[in-house]
Design a protein around this motif. Structure first.
Motif, PDB file in Angstrom:
ATOM      1  N   GLY A 182       0.818  -1.217   0.000  1.00 32.33           N
ATOM      2  CA  GLY A 182       0.000   0.000   0.000  1.00 32.33           C
ATOM      3  C   GLY A 182       0.841   1.250   0.000  1.00 32.33           C
ATOM      4  N   GLY A 183       0.401   2.256   0.750  1.00 25.73           N
ATOM      5  CA  GLY A 183       1.101   3.535   0.782  1.00 25.73           C
ATOM      6  C   GLY A 183       0.595   4.510  -0.256  1.00 25.73           C
ATOM      7  N   GLY A 184      -0.467   4.140  -0.982  1.00 30.24           N
ATOM      8  CA  GLY A 184      -1.059   5.045  -1.962  1.00 30.24           C
ATOM      9  C   GLY A 184      -1.974   6.056  -1.295  1.00 30.24           C
ATOM     10  N   GLU A 185      -2.313   7.105  -2.045  1.00 29.93           N
ATOM     11  CA  GLU A 185      -3.209   8.140  -1.505  1.00 29.93           C
ATOM     12  C   GLU A 185      -4.050   8.719  -2.637  1.00 29.93           C
ATOM     13  OE1 GLU A 185      -2.647  12.582   0.313  1.00 29.93           O
ATOM     14  OE2 GLU A 185      -1.408  11.021   1.203  1.00 29.93           O
ATOM     15  N   VAL A 186      -5.358   8.812  -2.402  1.00 27.76           N
ATOM     16  CA  VAL A 186      -6.246   9.440  -3.387  1.00 27.76           C
ATOM     17  C   VAL A 186      -7.143  10.453  -2.686  1.00 27.76           C
ATOM     18  CG1 VAL A 186      -6.293   7.353  -4.807  1.00 27.76           C
ATOM     19  CG2 VAL A 186      -8.145   7.775  -3.208  1.00 27.76           C
ATOM     20  N   VAL A 187      -7.570  11.454  -3.440  1.00 31.71           N
ATOM     21  CA  VAL A 187      -8.490  12.470  -2.903  1.00 31.71           C
ATOM     22  C   VAL A 187      -9.752  12.463  -3.760  1.00 31.71           C
ATOM     23  CG1 VAL A 187      -8.832  14.915  -2.394  1.00 31.71           C
ATOM     24  CG2 VAL A 187      -6.572  13.884  -2.065  1.00 31.71           C
ATOM     25  N   PHE A 188     -10.888  12.245  -3.112  1.00 32.33           N
ATOM     26  CA  PHE A 188     -12.180  12.222  -3.799  1.00 32.33           C
ATOM     27  C   PHE A 188     -13.034  13.383  -3.301  1.00 32.33           C
ATOM     28  CE2 PHE A 188     -16.673  10.475  -3.543  1.00 32.33           C
ATOM     29  CZ  PHE A 188     -16.982  10.784  -4.863  1.00 32.33           C
ATOM     30  N   THR A 189     -13.492  14.212  -4.230  1.00 37.99           N
ATOM     31  CA  THR A 189     -14.382  15.324  -3.856  1.00 37.99           C
ATOM     32  C   THR A 189     -15.679  15.192  -4.639  1.00 37.99           C
ATOM     33  OG1 THR A 189     -13.346  16.731  -5.537  1.00 37.99           O
ATOM     34  CG2 THR A 189     -12.522  16.944  -3.282  1.00 37.99           C
ATOM     35  N   CYS A 190     -16.795  15.522  -3.971  1.00 38.82           N
ATOM     36  CA  CYS A 190     -18.097  15.382  -4.622  1.00 38.82           C
ATOM     37  C   CYS A 190     -19.065  16.428  -4.085  1.00 38.82           C
ATOM     38  CB  CYS A 190     -18.659  13.986  -4.363  1.00 38.82           C
ATOM     39  SG  CYS A 190     -20.250  13.700  -5.150  1.00 38.82           S
ATOM     40  N   PRO A 191     -19.764  17.147  -4.970  1.00 37.50           N
ATOM     41  CA  PRO A 191     -20.766  18.120  -4.519  1.00 37.50           C
ATOM     42  C   PRO A 191     -22.033  17.401  -4.046  1.00 37.50           C
ATOM     43  CG  PRO A 191     -20.778  17.978  -6.904  1.00 37.50           C
ATOM     44  CD  PRO A 191     -19.691  17.059  -6.444  1.00 37.50           C
ATOM     45  N   VAL A 192     -22.875  18.100  -3.288  1.00 40.52           N
ATOM     46  CA  VAL A 192     -24.139  17.501  -2.841  1.00 40.52           C
ATOM     47  C   VAL A 192     -25.267  17.937  -3.777  1.00 40.52           C
ATOM     48  CG1 VAL A 192     -23.517  17.243  -0.420  1.00 40.52           C
ATOM     49  CG2 VAL A 192     -24.450  19.412  -1.203  1.00 40.52           C
ATOM     50  N   ARG A 193     -26.290  17.102  -3.857  1.00 42.99           N
ATOM     51  CA  ARG A 193     -27.457  17.388  -4.672  1.00 42.99           C
ATOM     52  C   ARG A 193     -28.722  17.140  -3.851  1.00 42.99           C
ATOM     53  NH1 ARG A 193     -24.534  19.815  -7.073  1.00 42.99           N
ATOM     54  NH2 ARG A 193     -23.784  19.660  -9.229  1.00 42.99           N
ATOM     55  N   ARG A 194     -29.718  18.011  -4.040  1.00 41.20           N
ATOM     56  CA  ARG A 194     -30.979  17.786  -3.325  1.00 41.20           C
ATOM     57  C   ARG A 194     -31.770  16.661  -3.972  1.00 41.20           C
ATOM     58  NH1 ARG A 194     -34.004  19.370   0.487  1.00 41.20           N
ATOM     59  NH2 ARG A 194     -32.609  21.000   1.178  1.00 41.20           N
ATOM     60  N   THR A 195     -31.781  16.619  -5.308  1.00 44.22           N
ATOM     61  CA  THR A 195     -32.531  15.579  -6.017  1.00 44.22           C
ATOM     62  C   THR A 195     -31.707  15.045  -7.183  1.00 44.22           C
ATOM     63  OG1 THR A 195     -33.589  17.285  -7.365  1.00 44.22           O
ATOM     64  CG2 THR A 195     -34.826  16.502  -5.450  1.00 44.22           C
ATOM     65  N   ILE A 196     -32.070  13.856  -7.635  1.00 46.69           N
ATOM     66  CA  ILE A 196     -31.414  13.221  -8.786  1.00 46.69           C
ATOM     67  C   ILE A 196     -32.384  13.232  -9.959  1.00 46.69           C
ATOM     68  CG2 ILE A 196     -30.452  11.042  -9.647  1.00 46.69           C
ATOM     69  CD1 ILE A 196     -28.731  12.358  -7.527  1.00 46.69           C
ATOM     70  N   LYS A 197     -31.900  13.640 -11.120  1.00 47.12           N
ATOM     71  CA  LYS A 197     -32.821  13.738 -12.259  1.00 47.12           C
ATOM     72  C   LYS A 197     -33.004  12.370 -12.924  1.00 47.12           C
ATOM     73  CE  LYS A 197     -29.500  14.939 -15.920  1.00 47.12           C
ATOM     74  NZ  LYS A 197     -29.031  15.955 -16.863  1.00 47.12           N
ATOM     75  N   PRO A 198     -34.225  12.095 -13.440  1.00 50.19           N
ATOM     76  CA  PRO A 198     -34.454  10.844 -14.168  1.00 50.19           C
ATOM     77  C   PRO A 198     -33.710  10.861 -15.502  1.00 50.19           C
ATOM     78  CG  PRO A 198     -36.414  12.225 -14.227  1.00 50.19           C
ATOM     79  CD  PRO A 198     -35.433  12.927 -13.353  1.00 50.19           C
ATOM     80  N   VAL A 199     -33.377   9.686 -16.016  1.00 49.49           N
ATOM     81  CA  VAL A 199     -32.583   9.615 -17.257  1.00 49.49           C
ATOM     82  C   VAL A 199     -33.226   8.659 -18.262  1.00 49.49           C
ATOM     83  CG1 VAL A 199     -30.377  10.122 -16.140  1.00 49.49           C
ATOM     84  CG2 VAL A 199     -31.151   7.763 -16.319  1.00 49.49           C
TER      85      VAL A 199
END
Length: 377
Positions: free
Chosen positions: A161-178
């Motif tokens: 191991g010894g790896g490092e990752v950074v994950f960023t994600c915005p928040v959403r109130r609703t999810i749109k249908p697709v």
């Protein structure tokens, strides 16, 4: 002990159950966790996953019996914010990231998670694959913007191991249908051949053998080589963690991504792999994924189906290739936690088209999930 909403047996599909419990707010009890094994109870990587859940939620109650064979989980509110987590070296960071991708859009504040551990191993999806295939799936559902990113700071191969990752994600109130029903033809293939604590020539050998297979099908191929050395190549105290691998992504004309990957076996485990064999086998695996078809590859089926489930109360449609066993179990769990059933139409390819195997058109009406944790502005 308080009565618990849903009860399951065994350690299989552990993450699915806890993630869906957190999103639905339903309490869950998991019993007989490896109760018949010589070493019963939760493993280190599962305990680490529970600790990660505890960090991103507020007010969760987790009770584990003395032998670790029974788990009670009462979910709290998804909080988010800046967190750091040292993942167990038994599984790669991808094991933890898959769950965070499902939870991150529904938190109170935007998530910034720094995860440390193994970035690439043969068992779980690597960070590279999730970045190139899972993030585009989320964008289709309206989870996008500058805040959505996954960055590899350091690579760390198994077992050290010894790896490092950074994950960023915005928040959403609703999810749109697709309505994702037309995959389109493949227009280009991109990839990353990475090498850690081995000769940089290894990555070049992988690229050459992969291109030997793929050049017969499409001209637009570019495979980037990523050679990490020194402090960026994992845990310095673990000199025994060299490795290499390849991640390939095929992009369609409609903007869908199908991925495949292979990683060398960790040193001291299993048979050694030649770079040429790995490149060739990975290219064939990508062609198999293209043959399976659909708008989402097999590793991200469950993520897409979850976002369809949580969408607004409108019809969503998604064309998939053959469902993986993991996805089938995920659909059963969605039925348990959200009382939602999908309509499945199997579409057989026409003889003259020869567009690969059977496809499945998944249709559902979303439950109208609203992010109650998100603060009003």
């Amino acid at each position: 002990m308080a009565s618990y909403g849903l009860t399951y047996d065994g350690c299989n599909f552990f993450r699915q159950r806890l993630v869906l419990s957190t999103l639905s707010g339903k309490r869950v009890k998991i019993r007989n966790i490896r109760s018949k094994d010589d070493d019963p109870g939760l493993r280190d990587f599962e305990a680490s996953f529970i600790r990660l859940l505890d960090k991103v939620t507020n007010g969760s109650t987790i009770e584990i019996n003395q032998t670790g064979t029974v788990l009670f989980y009462r979910p709290g509110l998804l909080y988010g914010g800046c967190i750091e987590h040292d993942c167990s070296l038994q599984r790669s960071i991808g094991y933890y990231l898959e769950a965070l991708l499902m939870l991150a859009p529904f938190m109170k504040t935007a998530l910034k998670a720094t995860l440390r551990g193994v970035t690439n191993d043969p068992t779980d999806p690597t960070v590279d694959l999730l970045k190139c295939t899972a993030l585009p799936v989320m964008k289709k559902f309206g989870i996008d913007g500058e805040g959505l990113d996954l960055k590899v700071v350091k690579r760390g191969m198994a077992p050290g191991g010894g790896g490092e990752v950074v994950f960023t994600c915005p928040v959403r109130r609703t999810i749109k249908p697709v309505q994702l029903t037309e995959p389109g033809k493949i227009k280009r293939i991109r990839g990353v051949a990475y090498s850690v604590r081995v000769s940089p020539q290894m990555a070049n050998r992988i690229v050459e053998s992969a291109r030997g297979v793929l050049n017969k099908f499409i001209p637009d191929i570019y495979i980037h080589t990523d050679h990490m050395k020194g402090a960026n190549s994992g845990n310095v105290s673990f000199r025994r963690s060299p490795g290499f691998g390849l991640m390939l992504v095929a992009e369609t004309l409609e903007g869908y991504f199908l991925g495949a990957e292979m990683t060398s076996t960790p040193q001291g485990q299993g048979d050694p792999v030649l770079p040429e064999d790995l490149g060739r086998d990975c290219a064939k695996r990508l062609l198999e994924e293209v043959h399976r078809g659909g708008c989402v590859d097999s590793s991200n089926q469950s993520l897409a189906l979850l976002l369809m489930t949580l969408g607004q109360q409108d019809v969503s449609k998604l064309l998939l290739g053959p469902l993986s066993p993991y996805t089938m179990e995920f659909l059963r769990h969605i039925r348990d936690f959200f009382q939602l059933m999908f309509k499945m139409d199997v579409q057989k390819p026409l003889e003259e088209e020869r567009k690969g195997g059977d496809k499945v058109l998944m249709t559902c009406v979303g439950v109208g999930y609203s992010n109650l944790n998100k603060t009003l502005k």
